[in-house]
Design an enzyme around this catalytic site. Sequence first.
Site, PDB file in Angstrom:
ATOM      1  N   TRP A  49       0.775  -1.130  -0.007  1.00 30.11           N
ATOM      2  CA  TRP A  49       0.138  -0.137   0.140  1.00 30.11           C
ATOM      3  C   TRP A  49       0.630   1.411  -0.168  1.00 30.11           C
ATOM      4  O   TRP A  49       0.594   2.415  -0.506  1.00 30.11           O
ATOM      5  CB  TRP A  49      -1.361  -0.173   1.086  1.00 30.11           C
ATOM      6  N   GLY A 194      -2.375  -2.292   8.115  1.00 38.18           N
ATOM      7  CA  GLY A 194      -1.584  -1.292   8.050  1.00 38.18           C
ATOM      8  C   GLY A 194      -1.432  -0.312   9.042  1.00 38.18           C
ATOM      9  O   GLY A 194      -0.461   0.130   9.259  1.00 38.18           O
ATOM     10  N   ASP A 196      -0.607  -1.456  12.264  1.00 37.08           N
ATOM     11  CA  ASP A 196      -0.175  -2.299  13.038  1.00 37.08           C
ATOM     12  C   ASP A 196      -0.575  -2.706  14.467  1.00 37.08           C
ATOM     13  O   ASP A 196      -1.090  -3.699  14.800  1.00 37.08           O
ATOM     14  CB  ASP A 196       1.084  -2.588  12.898  1.00 37.08           C
ATOM     15  N   TYR A 386       3.751   4.688  17.424  1.00 36.49           N
ATOM     16  CA  TYR A 386       3.280   4.349  15.900  1.00 36.49           C
ATOM     17  C   TYR A 386       1.800   4.397  15.939  1.00 36.49           C
ATOM     18  O   TYR A 386       1.533   5.499  15.656  1.00 36.49           O
ATOM     19  CB  TYR A 386       3.531   2.631  16.034  1.00 36.49           C
ATOM     20  N   GLU A 430       7.754   9.987   9.110  1.00 35.60           N
ATOM     21  CA  GLU A 430       6.747   8.904   9.043  1.00 35.60           C
ATOM     22  C   GLU A 430       5.463   9.241   9.882  1.00 35.60           C
ATOM     23  O   GLU A 430       4.305   9.018   9.132  1.00 35.60           O
ATOM     24  CB  GLU A 430       7.379   7.561   9.569  1.00 35.60           C
TER      25      GLU A 430
HETATM   26  C1  DGY Z   1       5.870  -4.425   8.297  1.00 37.18           C
HETATM   27  O1  DGY Z   1       6.750  -5.413   8.466  1.00 37.18           O
HETATM   28  O2  DGY Z   1       4.953  -4.540   7.372  1.00 37.18           O
HETATM   29  C2  DGY Z   1       5.471  -3.757   9.447  1.00 37.18           C
HETATM   30  O3  DGY Z   1       4.160  -2.872   9.102  1.00 37.18           O
HETATM   31  C3  DGY Z   1       6.625  -2.669   9.539  1.00 37.18           C
HETATM   32  O4  DGY Z   1       6.390  -1.986  10.955  1.00 37.18           O
END
Ligand code: DGY
Length: 467
Positions: A49, A194, A196, A386, A430
């Site tokens: 993505w 996405g 996480d 995050y 980010e």
């Molecule tokens: C991954 O490995 O895709 C994770 O989203 C990175 O943090």
Amino acid sequence: MPTTILSPAKRVFGTRAELRFACQNVLEKNSKETFTIPCEGLYPFQWLWDSAFIAVGWAHIDHNRARAEFQSLFDAQWSNGFMAHIIYHDDDRGKSYFPGSAFQGAARNPYSPTHVVTSGITQPPNLGAMLEILFDKELSEQVKLSPLNTPSVPDPHFYKKAIRHIFRFHEYLYRDRDPHNEGLTYIRHNWEAGTDNCTQFDAIWNTFDPINYDVQRRDTQHVNPKQRPTKKDYNYYLTLIEISRSVDFDEREMYEILPFLVQDPLFNSLLVASGESLARMARHFGMNVIAEQSEKWAMKTRNAMNEKLLDPLTGVYGYFDLRNNRLVGGMSSSNMTPLFAGIPSQKSAERLRETLESLHFAGRNNEYWLCATNAVTDPQFDRTRYWRGPVWININWLIWKGCLRYGFDDLARRIKRDTINLVLRYGVYEYFDPLKSAADNPEAHGFGGNNFSWTAALILDMLAENQ
Ligand code: DGY
């Protein structure tokens, strides 16, 4: 609403023109000719993505380069239509990134490609919607160039193939990820969301015990561990990979044994948006079977989201935990992304707008930039970690577009202004601290990786739009 005044001394970029130039530079530096890495060091391969968002940035610089970004994704598509979240170009089996291809072990699946190694999990299906942005740009620029102003067609060879690839991906999702034929597809790993480590997944982590891994993570060598998921979080993520690997990523078997099966609102919203984009592009080329099927799927998913995921109490779309048969609510910015796909009725959309403007996101005195990934009033809200609090540019971009779609022009303007202000202040990071006063600290900086590709790409798009 009080206007935020930026002190110029604290800006990384003095002007929007400087910011635009920096964003172009980020894409050019992160480009590996046919694909773009999300971030030097931190994410050294190609992510699904990410690349589709990044192509929107390339569309403002070089159409051929934007097409190449999509093409490199299609080249790694599995023979069953699946598209993987990481393509390990120039694979080093885990030296530069953890988990590398060896830990993922997806190459043993009979549908996986033989010329390149990929992961066995996917990511939100934004490809169709992002491809249409490039398509529309090519179309409008060709119209401008054509002396008779007759619309010509952007390279039919590329687009027809691209439409078929994305259609096969959607076909895979509806065939293998919608066990009750409801129109709602499930994700089987939190990395497929996405978002996480978003707080909604905590409810699922509480339902099983992970393996305790002693592994060397690379992400925390590049980024302050306080800004990344915890070791315990990673134990869950790796356990899910290990279970999937034990059955060679066989869909049916994974469905039987995985403790994580979630109908995610962001994932399904992007599927609706991409399905509709695909239908419009397919019609343009007379690919009517694909157009009709894509429209049917999009309609079915839209209805199912309103029936099953919309929580009448909060007015916000939730996550359905299929394994434990329950709706996991909560308020996060990804719960608002159905706006992008035109899923809520105007009345439900108004409720989402009110929530975004309320103290839950803006704070009591508008002390937060929009839109934190988790409501700032949630006890789990964490400004730095995050997906548990910080502002992400791709989610803001989706909500901004969604607000425009519903005619919420003031909120759209505010989200765009906040988004650009954050990047002017901190740089092309980010993710970002949502607390406005944090930026007054001269030591303050952006979070996660710097020179981050989708931030650059989507800021280029925002800067190019008048709205
Ligand atoms: C991954 O490995 O895709 C994770 O989203 C990175 O943090």
